[in-house]
Design a protein around this motif. Sequence first.
Motif, PDB file in Angstrom:
ATOM      1  N   PHE A 129     -51.065 -34.319 -64.891  1.00  0.00           N
ATOM      2  CA  PHE A 129     -50.904 -34.965 -64.913  1.00  0.00           C
ATOM      3  C   PHE A 129     -49.322 -35.337 -65.927  1.00  0.00           C
ATOM      4  O   PHE A 129     -48.786 -34.341 -66.660  1.00  0.00           O
ATOM      5  N   VAL A 130     -47.802 -35.563 -64.998  1.00  0.00           N
ATOM      6  CA  VAL A 130     -46.924 -36.476 -65.783  1.00  0.00           C
ATOM      7  C   VAL A 130     -46.865 -37.169 -66.601  1.00  0.00           C
ATOM      8  O   VAL A 130     -46.634 -38.026 -66.368  1.00  0.00           O
ATOM      9  N   GLY A 131     -46.432 -36.616 -67.094  1.00  0.00           N
ATOM     10  CA  GLY A 131     -45.648 -37.929 -68.135  1.00  0.00           C
ATOM     11  C   GLY A 131     -47.388 -38.375 -69.431  1.00  0.00           C
ATOM     12  O   GLY A 131     -47.607 -39.921 -69.784  1.00  0.00           O
ATOM     13  N   ALA A 132     -47.847 -37.181 -69.811  1.00  0.00           N
ATOM     14  CA  ALA A 132     -49.438 -37.723 -70.182  1.00  0.00           C
ATOM     15  C   ALA A 132     -49.001 -37.832 -72.183  1.00  0.00           C
ATOM     16  O   ALA A 132     -50.575 -38.490 -72.520  1.00  0.00           O
ATOM     17  N   PHE A 133     -48.143 -37.063 -72.351  1.00  0.00           N
ATOM     18  CA  PHE A 133     -48.153 -37.033 -73.719  1.00  0.00           C
ATOM     19  C   PHE A 133     -46.585 -37.919 -74.514  1.00  0.00           C
ATOM     20  O   PHE A 133     -46.223 -38.686 -73.684  1.00  0.00           O
ATOM     21  N   GLY A 134     -46.931 -38.247 -75.435  1.00  0.00           N
ATOM     22  CA  GLY A 134     -46.155 -39.035 -76.522  1.00  0.00           C
ATOM     23  C   GLY A 134     -46.200 -40.219 -75.870  1.00  0.00           C
ATOM     24  O   GLY A 134     -45.427 -42.148 -76.827  1.00  0.00           O
ATOM     25  N   GLY A 135     -47.281 -41.012 -75.157  1.00  0.00           N
ATOM     26  CA  GLY A 135     -47.112 -42.422 -74.994  1.00  0.00           C
ATOM     27  C   GLY A 135     -48.075 -43.053 -76.230  1.00  0.00           C
ATOM     28  O   GLY A 135     -48.537 -43.336 -77.119  1.00  0.00           O
ATOM     29  N   ARG A 136     -48.854 -43.977 -75.286  1.00  0.00           N
ATOM     30  CA  ARG A 136     -49.772 -44.845 -76.457  1.00  0.00           C
ATOM     31  C   ARG A 136     -50.908 -43.688 -76.878  1.00  0.00           C
ATOM     32  O   ARG A 136     -51.752 -43.663 -76.573  1.00  0.00           O
ATOM     33  N   PHE A 137     -51.563 -43.760 -77.951  1.00  0.00           N
ATOM     34  CA  PHE A 137     -52.045 -42.744 -78.424  1.00  0.00           C
ATOM     35  C   PHE A 137     -53.311 -43.060 -77.425  1.00  0.00           C
ATOM     36  O   PHE A 137     -53.744 -41.290 -77.073  1.00  0.00           O
ATOM     37  N   GLY A 163     -48.172 -42.971 -68.018  1.00  0.00           N
ATOM     38  CA  GLY A 163     -46.902 -43.466 -68.335  1.00  0.00           C
ATOM     39  C   GLY A 163     -45.989 -43.340 -70.105  1.00  0.00           C
ATOM     40  O   GLY A 163     -45.801 -43.903 -70.626  1.00  0.00           O
ATOM     41  N   GLY A 164     -46.832 -41.697 -70.289  1.00  0.00           N
ATOM     42  CA  GLY A 164     -46.456 -41.625 -71.572  1.00  0.00           C
ATOM     43  C   GLY A 164     -44.612 -40.804 -71.754  1.00  0.00           C
ATOM     44  O   GLY A 164     -43.954 -41.067 -70.280  1.00  0.00           O
ATOM     45  N   ARG A 165     -44.018 -39.686 -71.986  1.00  0.00           N
ATOM     46  CA  ARG A 165     -42.909 -39.109 -71.778  1.00  0.00           C
ATOM     47  C   ARG A 165     -42.736 -38.253 -71.385  1.00  0.00           C
ATOM     48  O   ARG A 165     -43.415 -37.543 -71.222  1.00  0.00           O
ATOM     49  N   LEU A 166     -41.443 -38.224 -70.946  1.00  0.00           N
ATOM     50  CA  LEU A 166     -40.740 -37.161 -69.805  1.00  0.00           C
ATOM     51  C   LEU A 166     -39.995 -36.118 -70.711  1.00  0.00           C
ATOM     52  O   LEU A 166     -38.751 -36.531 -70.609  1.00  0.00           O
ATOM     53  N   THR A 167     -39.823 -35.027 -70.716  1.00  0.00           N
ATOM     54  CA  THR A 167     -38.908 -34.579 -71.405  1.00  0.00           C
ATOM     55  C   THR A 167     -38.543 -33.322 -70.593  1.00  0.00           C
ATOM     56  O   THR A 167     -39.279 -32.173 -70.252  1.00  0.00           O
ATOM     57  N   PRO A 227     -59.049 -27.949 -61.085  1.00  0.00           N
ATOM     58  CA  PRO A 227     -58.387 -27.315 -62.203  1.00  0.00           C
ATOM     59  C   PRO A 227     -56.950 -28.859 -62.712  1.00  0.00           C
ATOM     60  O   PRO A 227     -57.033 -28.885 -61.490  1.00  0.00           O
ATOM     61  N   VAL A 228     -56.725 -29.004 -64.043  1.00  0.00           N
ATOM     62  CA  VAL A 228     -55.991 -29.986 -64.376  1.00  0.00           C
ATOM     63  C   VAL A 228     -55.035 -28.870 -65.022  1.00  0.00           C
ATOM     64  O   VAL A 228     -55.252 -28.486 -65.772  1.00  0.00           O
ATOM     65  N   THR A 229     -53.390 -29.996 -65.105  1.00  0.00           N
ATOM     66  CA  THR A 229     -52.636 -29.597 -65.656  1.00  0.00           C
ATOM     67  C   THR A 229     -52.511 -30.837 -66.157  1.00  0.00           C
ATOM     68  O   THR A 229     -52.450 -31.882 -65.838  1.00  0.00           O
ATOM     69  N   LEU A 230     -52.148 -30.606 -67.796  1.00  0.00           N
ATOM     70  CA  LEU A 230     -51.130 -32.264 -68.097  1.00  0.00           C
ATOM     71  C   LEU A 230     -49.906 -31.594 -68.853  1.00  0.00           C
ATOM     72  O   LEU A 230     -50.006 -30.726 -69.630  1.00  0.00           O
TER      73      LEU A 230
END
Length: 212
Positions: free
Chosen positions: A91-99, A8-12, A118-121
Amino acid sequence: MIAWILVGGRLTPTPMLAALPRPALVVAADGGARHAAALGVTVDVWVGDFDSSEGVQVSAPREVHPAAKDETDAELAVRMALKRGATALVFVGAFGGRFDHTAALMLGGIRRAREGWPVTLTSGDEWGWPLLPASPVALELEAELTLSVLAFSDLRGLSLSGVRWPLSRADVPLGSGWTVSNETTGETVTATLEDGWALVTVLVGGAEMVGD
């Protein structure tokens, strides 16, 4: 099999996001389902307690959980992806939401990488890859991007190349700012570690912001 976990974080939108290998499986964690349309993907299964998905319309089977539970919606989505045979997690939308959720994703990503996946955020403009002794990082990146290595433990033997300030077998204390805000040179970035847990992060330019 690559699984995208929509959180649920940001998507740019960025060229780097558009170039991601397409997933064989898409699992949405609650409100992360709102990113499906912007990404041009179909959600295969939608999991969570559905407390943050008001107004989101996705045609996908739901696995509904109570709000009072012992796992985050993202963890439930990961469990579902692995149950369905995922061998790599994005994980897509991993940054920019609740800390707290972002921190849990970063630490959970490191844990899953330690277990062998293997993991990508990513949020499109921000990216992260766990760096462990058994999981070196190699990235093809354009020049003049901000790159950091975040030490989630004391690090021993950190080597870093393809950046403005390379390192060779450096020891870095937990939480040190020494390895924050390096810069890519346009050459292949490689990072290796002899002991410890870290996350390699990159900032890239983006277009308009989608989501919250």
